[in-house]
Design an enzyme around this catalytic site. Structure first.
Site: not given
Length: 226
Positions: A27, A102, A138, A171, A182
């Site tokens: 996104k 959200r 990532r 992260r 999540r």
């Protein structure tokens, strides 16, 4: 920035574009490219919250523990951030929302904010396991935020950024256990937004299991026709 067609420029004026989809669906990437293409603000609640965390503000301190655990920051905090941002002068001709709404309650607040103006809702779909692989691999440049991936886009300098030499870090919200948390939160609290926006004329679903360039071609085509 990429050039936009006259039809695209006329089509976006006064309209709000929202990017839906699970964490890791791309996104943010699509929102930034679309904002450059249309020359309207890219409003990312995630970026605003992370900035508050980095600066150590009161809001940042409140949000940090929630974000690190893969939970959602309260509607009241996020609604206030978004409300203040979309009332700025640069958002007068339209804007792109990334990470908001959200929840159904936030979607209802958004409908009040746009005050009858047209909404374009773009849902980028990806399966959970694809998302886990994408996010857990990532790595982020500690200095300037350059993004790499262990499998699909590794740094030529190994565990350092090949652009500025700073360390690459994972992260905390990209750890596999947090990613799965999540996604669990997303399915419970955020996925129902698809049903909320689906009846709207401006709702479109886009396959996210392709390159960012291929996804953007679909995004651009939809917006230019709007």
């Amino acid at each position: 920035p990429e050039k936009r067609s006259d039809s695209g420029a006329k089509g976006i004026m006064g309209k709000v574009i929202i990017l839906l989809g699970p964490p890791g669906s791309g996104k943010g990437t699509q929102a930034k490219r679309l904002a450059a293409y249309l020359r309207v603000p890219h409003i990312s609640t995630g970026d605003m919250l992370r900035e508050a965390v980095a600066q150590g503000t009161e809001l940042g301190r409140q949000a940090r523990a929630i974000m690190d655990a893969g939970q959602l920051v309260s509607d009241e905090i996020v609604d206030g951030i978004v409300r203040e941002r979309v009332l700025r002068a640069d958002a007068r001709d339209g804007y792109i929302l990334d990470g908001y709404p959200r929840t159904i309650r936030q979607a209802e607040v958004l409908q009040e904010l746009v005050n009858g103006n047209a909404l374009i809702a773009l849902n980028i779909h990806l399966e959970d396991e694809d998302l886990v692989r994408r996010l857990s691999g990532r790595r982020t440049c500690q200095a300037q935020g350059h993004i790499f991936h262990l499998q699909t886009h590794p740094s030529a300098a190994g565990d350092q950024c090949d652009q500025d030499g700073s360390p690459l870090i994972q992260r905390s919200d990209d750890r596999e256990d947090v990613v799965r948390q999540r996604l669990s939160v997303y399915h419970k609290a955020t996925a129902p937004l698809i049903g909320f926006f689906h009846p709207l004329k401006g709702f479109h679903q886009i396959a996210g299991d392709r390159t960012a360039e291929e996804v953007f071609e679909d995004v651009r085509s939809i917006v230019d026709r709007a």
